[in-house]
Write an enzyme that holds these catalytic residues in place. Structure first.
Site, PDB file in Angstrom:
ATOM      1  N   CYS A 221      19.990 -12.351 -15.683  1.00  0.00           N
ATOM      2  CA  CYS A 221      18.568 -12.028 -15.833  1.00  0.00           C
ATOM      3  C   CYS A 221      17.698 -12.888 -14.925  1.00  0.00           C
ATOM      4  CB  CYS A 221      18.151 -12.171 -17.292  1.00  0.00           C
ATOM      5  SG  CYS A 221      18.961 -10.937 -18.345  1.00  0.00           S
TER       6      CYS A 221
ATOM      7  N   GLU B  33      15.585  -8.620 -20.782  1.00  0.00           N
ATOM      8  CA  GLU B  33      14.863  -8.763 -19.520  1.00  0.00           C
ATOM      9  C   GLU B  33      15.159  -7.623 -18.555  1.00  0.00           C
ATOM     10  OE1 GLU B  33      16.228 -13.067 -20.593  1.00  0.00           O
ATOM     11  OE2 GLU B  33      16.894 -11.009 -20.991  1.00  0.00           O
TER      12      GLU B  33
ATOM     13  N   HIS C 109      20.482  -6.375 -21.433  1.00  0.00           N
ATOM     14  CA  HIS C 109      19.711  -7.541 -21.874  1.00  0.00           C
ATOM     15  C   HIS C 109      18.235  -7.152 -21.937  1.00  0.00           C
ATOM     16  CE1 HIS C 109      22.595 -11.076 -20.875  1.00  0.00           C
ATOM     17  NE2 HIS C 109      23.278 -10.018 -21.259  1.00  0.00           N
TER      18      HIS C 109
END
Length: 162
Positions: free
Chosen positions: A84, A53, A51
């Site tokens: 996240c 993040e 992801h």
């Protein structure tokens, strides 16, 4: 200031879109300098951990030489998921600035607000709706294009079967 860094996060999101990934981008700022960047690459890397993040946190931690990112601000184009959000709390990030909210999977206020749970030993300052329309538009365009590609593939497949 928020606009400047959200524009940088949007640049990251557009990198994801160019490679066929869901366009989510993130930057982490420390003392008015970007120290971590990331964009979604789950399909490319074949891992749920890729992801925007998480990538940005890893890069920022390397730049800081520490897992604690206490004086940092994270800018992300789409509200963080539970993974996240948990990583953000664990990294002790001071503030999160969100572009678009995610009513289907968001954990910074939409479904849950993991970032500000009093039960945890760290809470994150939260600002939402920064460049919300622009952040939403990138996602809408991506998914409209994806639906159209899928539709065209189905049509081609049917034609080949005839």
């Amino acid at each position: 200031m928020d606009l400047r860094y959200m524009k940088e996060a949007l640049k990251e999101a557009k990198k994801a879109a160019k490679i066929g990934e869901v366009p989510i981008g993130c930057v982490i700022v420390y003392q008015d300098k970007i120290i971590g960047r990331g964009y979604n690459r789950r399909n490319t890397k074949k891992t749920t951990l890729a992801h925007a993040e998480i990538t940005a946190i890893q890069k920022a931690s390397k730049a800081m030489g520490d897992w604690r990112l206490e004086d940092c601000v994270l800018y992300v184009t789409l509200e963080p998921c539970q993974m996240c959000s948990g990583a953000i709390v664990q990294a002790r990030i001071k503030e999160v600035v969100v572009g678009a909210m995610n009513p289907k999977a968001g954990c910074a206020g939409s479904i849950l607000n993991i970032l500000q749970m009093k039960e945890f030993n760290h809470q994150v300052e939260l600002t939402t709706g920064v460049m919300e329309e622009e952040c939403s538009q990138v996602l809408k365009e991506f998914f409209a294009g994806l639906r159209e590609r899928n539709k065209q593939e189905k049509l081609l497949s049917k034609e080949e079967q005839c």
